[in-house]
Design a protein around this motif. Structure first.
Motif, PDB file in Angstrom:
ATOM      1  N   ARG A  19      -4.202  15.457  -2.586  1.00  0.00           N
ATOM      2  CA  ARG A  19      -2.885  16.093  -2.386  1.00  0.00           C
ATOM      3  C   ARG A  19      -2.443  16.002  -0.932  1.00  0.00           C
ATOM      4  NH1 ARG A  19      -5.193  19.767  -6.088  1.00  0.00           N
ATOM      5  NH2 ARG A  19      -5.768  21.210  -4.416  1.00  0.00           N
ATOM      6  N   ARG A  20      -3.384  16.165  -0.004  1.00  0.00           N
ATOM      7  CA  ARG A  20      -3.047  16.041   1.420  1.00  0.00           C
ATOM      8  C   ARG A  20      -2.590  14.627   1.753  1.00  0.00           C
ATOM      9  NH1 ARG A  20      -8.275  19.044   3.749  1.00  0.00           N
ATOM     10  NH2 ARG A  20      -7.626  21.174   3.319  1.00  0.00           N
ATOM     11  N   LEU A  21      -3.306  13.642   1.217  1.00  0.00           N
ATOM     12  CA  LEU A  21      -2.950  12.247   1.492  1.00  0.00           C
ATOM     13  C   LEU A  21      -1.573  11.909   0.936  1.00  0.00           C
ATOM     14  CD1 LEU A  21      -6.391  10.509   0.845  1.00  0.00           C
ATOM     15  CD2 LEU A  21      -5.267  10.856   3.063  1.00  0.00           C
ATOM     16  N   ILE A  22      -1.262  12.411  -0.249  1.00  0.00           N
ATOM     17  CA  ILE A  22       0.062  12.171  -0.832  1.00  0.00           C
ATOM     18  C   ILE A  22       1.136  12.805   0.042  1.00  0.00           C
ATOM     19  CG2 ILE A  22       1.572  12.774  -2.772  1.00  0.00           C
ATOM     20  CD1 ILE A  22      -0.966  12.485  -4.567  1.00  0.00           C
ATOM     21  N   LYS A  23       0.900  14.010   0.489  1.00  0.00           N
ATOM     22  CA  LYS A  23       1.872  14.709   1.338  1.00  0.00           C
ATOM     23  C   LYS A  23       2.068  13.962   2.658  1.00  0.00           C
ATOM     24  CE  LYS A  23       2.930  19.233   3.256  1.00  0.00           C
ATOM     25  NZ  LYS A  23       2.528  20.636   3.380  1.00  0.00           N
ATOM     26  N   LEU A  24       0.974  13.492   3.254  1.00  0.00           N
ATOM     27  CA  LEU A  24       1.076  12.757   4.511  1.00  0.00           C
ATOM     28  C   LEU A  24       1.832  11.442   4.338  1.00  0.00           C
ATOM     29  CD1 LEU A  24      -2.516  13.312   5.934  1.00  0.00           C
ATOM     30  CD2 LEU A  24      -0.381  14.106   6.978  1.00  0.00           C
ATOM     31  N   ARG A  25       1.638  10.783   3.202  1.00  0.00           N
ATOM     32  CA  ARG A  25       2.299   9.488   2.963  1.00  0.00           C
ATOM     33  C   ARG A  25       3.806   9.655   2.856  1.00  0.00           C
ATOM     34  NH1 ARG A  25       3.319   6.872  -1.795  1.00  0.00           N
ATOM     35  NH2 ARG A  25       1.840   8.146  -2.976  1.00  0.00           N
ATOM     36  N   GLY A  26       4.257  10.782   2.358  1.00  0.00           N
ATOM     37  CA  GLY A  26       5.692  11.050   2.266  1.00  0.00           C
ATOM     38  C   GLY A  26       6.416  10.014   1.433  1.00  0.00           C
ATOM     39  N   THR A  27       7.450   9.381   2.009  1.00  0.00           N
ATOM     40  CA  THR A  27       8.265   8.413   1.274  1.00  0.00           C
ATOM     41  C   THR A  27       7.761   6.980   1.408  1.00  0.00           C
ATOM     42  OG1 THR A  27       9.770   8.164   3.156  1.00  0.00           O
ATOM     43  CG2 THR A  27      10.330   9.848   1.511  1.00  0.00           C
ATOM     44  N   LYS A  28       6.700   6.786   2.163  1.00  0.00           N
ATOM     45  CA  LYS A  28       6.143   5.437   2.303  1.00  0.00           C
ATOM     46  C   LYS A  28       5.448   5.043   1.008  1.00  0.00           C
ATOM     47  CE  LYS A  28       5.426   5.953   7.215  1.00  0.00           C
ATOM     48  NZ  LYS A  28       4.482   6.280   8.256  1.00  0.00           N
ATOM     49  N   SER A  29       5.437   3.759   0.724  1.00  0.00           N
ATOM     50  CA  SER A  29       4.756   3.291  -0.481  1.00  0.00           C
ATOM     51  C   SER A  29       3.246   3.244  -0.250  1.00  0.00           C
ATOM     52  CB  SER A  29       5.255   1.898  -0.870  1.00  0.00           C
ATOM     53  OG  SER A  29       4.800   0.939   0.058  1.00  0.00           O
ATOM     54  N   GLN A  30       2.492   3.289  -1.340  1.00  0.00           N
ATOM     55  CA  GLN A  30       1.042   3.151  -1.227  1.00  0.00           C
ATOM     56  C   GLN A  30       0.689   1.802  -0.613  1.00  0.00           C
ATOM     57  OE1 GLN A  30      -0.460   3.866  -5.209  1.00  0.00           O
ATOM     58  NE2 GLN A  30      -1.008   5.967  -4.679  1.00  0.00           N
ATOM     59  N   SER A  31       1.422   0.769  -0.982  1.00  0.00           N
ATOM     60  CA  SER A  31       1.156  -0.571  -0.441  1.00  0.00           C
ATOM     61  C   SER A  31       1.331  -0.603   1.069  1.00  0.00           C
ATOM     62  CB  SER A  31       2.086  -1.602  -1.073  1.00  0.00           C
ATOM     63  OG  SER A  31       1.781  -1.774  -2.424  1.00  0.00           O
TER      64      SER A  31
END
Length: 89
Positions: A32-44
């Motif tokens: 969940r922290r990693l998803i929040k940090l990524r924000g609107t950037k794509s996983q790629s």
């Protein structure tokens, strides 16, 4: 040269902390922290910048796996956070 020493120290501290707290790592919470940090950037985008596969980042974010120490450091550097704040707090 300084970066090499700092990274070495971070890995050593991270590994020691991981051993001490290995039973306390919560893969879902880290995800969940990693998803929040990524924000609107794509996983790629994040995976390419960090040097891991898209599927590895997906597994970290889904809480299926916890990254090895070297990847923890790369993710922390990418997000400009500490390893501690992402993976251990």
């Amino acid at each position: 040269m300084l970066t090499q020493f700092v990274t070495s120290d971070i890995l050593r501290i991270s590994h020691r902390t991981w051993r001490e707290r290995s039973g306390k790592l919560n893969a879902k919470k880290i995800g969940r922290r990693l998803i929040k940090l990524r924000g609107t950037k794509s996983q790629s985008e994040v995976a390419n910048a960090v040097g891991i596969s898209d599927s590895a980042l997906s597994m970290y974010e889904c809480g299926e796996r916890i990254p090895r120490d070297s990847v923890k450091v790369k993710l922390a550097q990418y997000y400009e956070k500490t390893v501690q704040s992402i993976f251990f707090d």
